[in-house]
Design a protein around this motif. Structure first.
Motif, PDB file in Angstrom:
ATOM      1  N   SER A 384       9.956  13.901 -13.516  1.00  0.00           N
ATOM      2  CA  SER A 384       8.956  12.574 -14.021  1.00  0.00           C
ATOM      3  C   SER A 384       7.909  12.684 -12.847  1.00  0.00           C
ATOM      4  CB  SER A 384       9.833  11.014 -13.875  1.00  0.00           C
ATOM      5  OG  SER A 384       9.873  10.596 -12.241  1.00  0.00           O
ATOM      6  N   ALA A 385       6.978  11.863 -13.599  1.00  0.00           N
ATOM      7  CA  ALA A 385       5.674  11.487 -12.387  1.00  0.00           C
ATOM      8  C   ALA A 385       6.075  10.661 -11.063  1.00  0.00           C
ATOM      9  CB  ALA A 385       5.003  11.531 -13.479  1.00  0.00           C
ATOM     10  N   GLN A 386       7.008   9.779 -11.506  1.00  0.00           N
ATOM     11  CA  GLN A 386       7.436   8.702 -10.378  1.00  0.00           C
ATOM     12  C   GLN A 386       7.947   9.204  -9.399  1.00  0.00           C
ATOM     13  OE1 GLN A 386       5.828   4.695 -10.873  1.00  0.00           O
ATOM     14  NE2 GLN A 386       6.380   5.869  -9.099  1.00  0.00           N
ATOM     15  N   ALA A 387       7.418   9.125  -8.157  1.00  0.00           N
ATOM     16  CA  ALA A 387       8.861   9.579  -7.224  1.00  0.00           C
ATOM     17  C   ALA A 387       9.134   8.020  -6.633  1.00  0.00           C
ATOM     18  CB  ALA A 387       7.842  10.006  -5.666  1.00  0.00           C
ATOM     19  N   GLU A 388      10.396   8.307  -6.322  1.00  0.00           N
ATOM     20  CA  GLU A 388      11.442   7.628  -5.753  1.00  0.00           C
ATOM     21  C   GLU A 388      10.747   6.438  -4.439  1.00  0.00           C
ATOM     22  OE1 GLU A 388      15.961   7.311  -3.671  1.00  0.00           O
ATOM     23  OE2 GLU A 388      14.779   9.150  -3.873  1.00  0.00           O
ATOM     24  N   GLY A 389      11.255   5.393  -4.976  1.00  0.00           N
ATOM     25  CA  GLY A 389      10.020   4.329  -3.772  1.00  0.00           C
ATOM     26  C   GLY A 389      11.112   4.522  -2.428  1.00  0.00           C
ATOM     27  N   PRO A 390      10.511   3.462  -1.785  1.00  0.00           N
ATOM     28  CA  PRO A 390      11.424   3.611  -0.734  1.00  0.00           C
ATOM     29  C   PRO A 390      12.032   2.066  -0.675  1.00  0.00           C
ATOM     30  CG  PRO A 390       9.401   3.000   0.014  1.00  0.00           C
ATOM     31  CD  PRO A 390       9.132   3.490  -1.088  1.00  0.00           C
ATOM     32  N   VAL A 391      13.189   1.730  -0.213  1.00  0.00           N
ATOM     33  CA  VAL A 391      13.680   0.375   0.166  1.00  0.00           C
ATOM     34  C   VAL A 391      12.827  -0.355   0.672  1.00  0.00           C
ATOM     35  CG1 VAL A 391      15.442  -0.971   1.142  1.00  0.00           C
ATOM     36  CG2 VAL A 391      16.380   1.504  -0.175  1.00  0.00           C
ATOM     37  N   VAL A 392      12.382  -1.285   0.576  1.00  0.00           N
ATOM     38  CA  VAL A 392      11.917  -1.951   1.422  1.00  0.00           C
ATOM     39  C   VAL A 392      12.912  -2.884   1.918  1.00  0.00           C
ATOM     40  CG1 VAL A 392       9.870  -4.031   1.506  1.00  0.00           C
ATOM     41  CG2 VAL A 392       9.768  -1.717   0.116  1.00  0.00           C
ATOM     42  N   VAL A 393      12.233  -3.396   3.302  1.00  0.00           N
ATOM     43  CA  VAL A 393      12.995  -4.110   4.202  1.00  0.00           C
ATOM     44  C   VAL A 393      11.639  -5.435   4.541  1.00  0.00           C
ATOM     45  CG1 VAL A 393      13.813  -5.698   6.329  1.00  0.00           C
ATOM     46  CG2 VAL A 393      14.738  -3.504   5.393  1.00  0.00           C
ATOM     47  N   THR A 394      11.826  -6.304   3.751  1.00  0.00           N
ATOM     48  CA  THR A 394      10.988  -7.954   3.574  1.00  0.00           C
ATOM     49  C   THR A 394      10.822  -8.408   5.086  1.00  0.00           C
ATOM     50  OG1 THR A 394      12.275  -9.390   3.139  1.00  0.00           O
ATOM     51  CG2 THR A 394      10.660  -8.033   1.301  1.00  0.00           C
ATOM     52  N   VAL A 395       9.799  -8.887   5.392  1.00  0.00           N
ATOM     53  CA  VAL A 395       9.760  -9.744   6.252  1.00  0.00           C
ATOM     54  C   VAL A 395       9.453 -11.221   6.519  1.00  0.00           C
ATOM     55  CG1 VAL A 395       8.789 -10.498   8.264  1.00  0.00           C
ATOM     56  CG2 VAL A 395       8.641  -7.822   7.734  1.00  0.00           C
ATOM     57  N   MET A 396      10.198 -12.642   6.826  1.00  0.00           N
ATOM     58  CA  MET A 396      10.284 -13.970   6.406  1.00  0.00           C
ATOM     59  C   MET A 396       9.977 -14.345   7.752  1.00  0.00           C
ATOM     60  SD  MET A 396      11.906 -13.806   3.235  1.00  0.00           S
ATOM     61  CE  MET A 396      12.240 -15.343   3.112  1.00  0.00           C
ATOM     62  N   ASP A 397      10.593 -13.599   8.994  1.00  0.00           N
ATOM     63  CA  ASP A 397      10.560 -14.796  10.154  1.00  0.00           C
ATOM     64  C   ASP A 397       9.685 -13.572  10.854  1.00  0.00           C
ATOM     65  OD1 ASP A 397      10.434 -15.861  12.536  1.00  0.00           O
ATOM     66  OD2 ASP A 397      12.595 -16.033  12.472  1.00  0.00           O
TER      67      ASP A 397
END
Lengths: 502, 502
Positions: A384-397
């Motif tokens: 696949s031309a697409q790499a595996e993306g990272p898990v993103v921990v979002t910032v709410m606070d």
């Protein structure tokens, strides 16, 4: 005094003919080179890495007596030192010229035979074109100092192993072998090569060599015309031919069409064609030996075969010549079905270090076109031309950054690719857009409520995207794409989702 | 017309300041880069590979208005085209300048923040010295577009993980963190930086920055002299000082010596020193946040610590500065015990793409010195300089080449590095010498007798060498180093010997 001009802003551009490679383009090539290196290594080849810069005199081919020796290479002159003019330096244009220099320089410290592999960028100062760049990768293996045809056979087997190692199935490729000596025998029989006076008919042989090298482009008829009186192309331009009689030309044409159903039959046909030529007989013997050695190593003719229609490079090489072709069909840019074609080539050349030492040292080797191989695997859907993306921990606070960092550290220690969102966290939508752009499989969400409860939200972004695409489907109904789990279950839940989506 | 001169043979030499890398030197570096890339990838960084060639104008720093812009870089001018003078091109001298160009060029297609890693050769047109080459590797990771100090903290954690991943034990390294803003605060307090008129005292600040950057070389007394009236070196040459009063100089000296037993105490001491400076307080806050984030991620002060004596690069960076040091002792060339020292460094710089776009884009990153790391692992005995040699199948009977090839194919298919001897087989001694030169662990020997019996001889060359070294020892008596086994047991017996010698 003139007023100093304000310097305009520099342009952010790659030089013409160069490009940048991002993410999966880089890692997939690196993985492929690593796999090929492992095969080369298993065959006893040692790594060699010379620098990108060589002296123009060591690279050869380019004349230091012209004002600037940059025919096809990037070259520059070093600053003069103490009245001595500076050396001309250049970027290497392939990996064979540096091998010749290295072998000549270090030959007393190297084993004989010397098996080496090299992989890295090379540079050509040529007009760039679509898909043609002025820096590209080469990936070579050569055996220096082994006159035995067993060295050529080994290269063929190794080439087959390399192709299978990187993901080309058996049956999807063929390594085809020919021999320059057989062609020389054919030219003797055709009367354009006299072993007693090898300089005679050099002009005619040049035309013959150039003609058969164009077999792919001109077809048999075009080559036939160039062997005889000459050929008028579509534009009306006329190219002089070698002037062979029909009988003479038939021998050369017979050579290119000598392939039969089995190797033994092909060898027999070639023997007929070169009857009376010592060199020709030697070439046929070599092909026969290669076929025997291949069979002994378990490489049957569905992987390596004798094929006299392999003509590319016959002018350059001095003995066996090989080419690896992918046999499956792909669609080209215009949707036309065609064979994928050649991905590697090589052969024997016996004057590797003669320029430096005066001695003839036999060498044989192969160069694998990694960029073409990558394109082939992509065309087959194996990559696949697409790499595996990272898990993103979002910032709410923002004040809880330490807690987010702790989550991401846990994920990374578990071997999961993960990151905290490090942009401005104010707009939560931007964070999800970012996750989308990174092709993230999972987002982790935790705000004040969650922290109070000791819980976190985990969003399956791949499933979420599928649901968004086909929202009407009943089957998605019972599959939520967002889960609330205990903080302690972070790694386990993320891993579960990653495995489901694999 | 003059007689054409005979061209002398070219010299087989690398250009001055360049070198070749052989075998294990190449593969060990490749393995190290691969391990570091895996850590970078796990942290969410994406690979980027730009070409070795950039326009001089994009590289910057080098002026296109001098006749030849090659101060420190290898540069050349492209051929003119249609009356337009050719562009000046140059080999990249680091991986940060190309990142700036790439980010400015592709910023609309890249995620923000953009985490990227890059590894590859860079070139410097400098006077080569012992151990100093004009082509060497860099291995960088940078986060572009993230103003948050969490991005700096992440780089520190990643650096610690990288060092452990490549084989530096916890306790054998320390990542030390300082902050340029604290130094700016110190300079405010010392009276050589006026936030209202930042251009004032620029000359004095320059001397202060250069002085503390020389801490390693000059020691505290030398730096102190340069902060005051000036310093006379051993040769008698005098360097002007910054002219600070004792009270002013004490503040700067206090900064470099502010490290206390715990991070909290160090932070408290720094707060005292920068009291009254807004920038200074901000810098101390950043250091405190980094310490908190490190602790939250499980990185205690035995891995990452606040240390104001890290001064290298403080002149270049704009915020946090980090350096990884190996803490174990090695012996230098002269047998003296000394610390191994720094293997990586980095920090925050906020003007990455300003040259191109006019916009300030914050960036932070690290560069790992892979060659120094390799040297460290070798010094610790964690890495042998010798690669594992191949099993050599010797050739007793040229006519049986197919049988030898079959053996070697079996070994390779079993994943064992192996080769047939491809030199002239006449002199058997040469074959064993070759095996020795290749550091072969095992030789396989089979002649007419063996083939008739269906047997082969397998020689344990490592044990053989040991026996030869200590022939008198009784303990070797019952351990033969050569075995006769059935042909079918080839792979099993070779594997057994390889495992015994591991």
């Amino acid at each position: 005094m003139a007023k100093p001009k304000k310097t305009p802003r520099p342009k952010a551009e790659t030089p013409k003919g160069f490009r940048d490679y991002f993410g999966a383009e880089v890692t997939q090539r690196a993985e492929m080179l690593h796999k090929i290196a492992q095969v080369y290594h298993r065959y006893g080849f040692d790594a060699l890495e010379s620098s990108g810069v060589e002296t123009v005199q060591a690279l050869g081919k380019f004349l230091p007596d012209v004002d600037r020796p940059n025919e096809g290479v990037f070259a520059w002159q070093e600053d003069a030192e103490a009245d001595k003019p500076g050396d001309w330096l250049a970027l290497r244009y392939d990996l064979t010229a540096p091998l010749a220099r290295v072998y000549a320089q270090h030959r007393n410290d190297l084993p004989t035979p010397y098996r080496r592999y090299a992989m890295g960028p090379v540079w050509r100062n040529e007009k760039p074109g679509p898909g043609r760049f002025r820096q590209f990768y080469q990936c070579d293996a050569d055996t220096v100092g082994a006159p035995s045809v067993a060295a050529d056979a080994e290269i063929c087997a190794m080439l087959a192993d390399c192709l299978e190692e990187v993901g080309i199935d058996r049956g999807d490729y063929i390594v085809r072998v020919n021999n320059r000596k057989v062609l020389n025998g054919v030219m003797e029989v055709a009367g354009v090569l006299d072993p007693a006076n090898p300089d005679n008919f050099a002009h005619e042989r040049g035309i013959v060599l150039r003609a058969i090298d164009k077999l792919d482009r001109l077809g048999l008829d075009g080559v036939r015309a160039l062997l005889g009186a000459g050929r008028k192309d579509d534009s009306g331009d006329f190219t002089d031919g070698a002037g062979l009689t029909d009988t003479q030309a038939d021998v050369v044409m017979g050579f290119m069409q000598a392939k039969r159903d089995t190797g033994a039959e092909t060898v027999a046909r070639l023997r007929e064609l070169v009857a009376g030529s010592e060199t020709g007989a030697q070439g046929v013997d070599e092909l026969e030996t290669i076929a025997d050695l291949m069979a002994a190593g378990g490489y049957s003719s569905d992987r390596v075969e004798i094929d006299p229609s392999v003509v590319r490079g016959l002018g350059y090489y001095t003995g066996p010549v090989f080419e690896a072709e992918l046999t499956f069909e792909i669609k080209d840019d215009k949707g036309r079905v065609r064979n994928f074609g050649s991905v590697a080539g090589g052969g024997r050349y016996d004057d590797l270090v003669k320029r430096f030492t005066g001695q003839e040292v036999p060498a044989t080797g192969v160069s694998i076109g990694v960029d073409r191989l990558l394109a082939a695997l992509q065309a087959k859907g194996r990559m696949s031309a697409q790499a595996e993306g990272p898990v993103v921990v979002t910032v709410m606070d923002k004040a809880r950054m330490a807690d987010y960092q702790a989550m991401v550290a846990e994920l990374r220690q578990a071997g999961i690719r993960a990151e905290v969102y490090l942009g401005n966290p104010k707009n939560f939508g931007n964070q999800l857009k970012y996750a989308d752009r990174r092709a993230s499989p999972v987002a982790v969400i935790a705000g004040g409520d969650e922290f109070d409860k000791g819980m976190i939200q985990i969003k399956d972004l791949i499933l979420g995207a599928k649901i968004a695409e086909s929202a009407t489907l009943e089957e998605w109904k019972d599959r939520p794409s967002q889960y609330e789990v205990a903080r302690g279950d972070l790694v386990a839940k993320v891993r579960e989702i990653l495995e489901l989506n694999r």
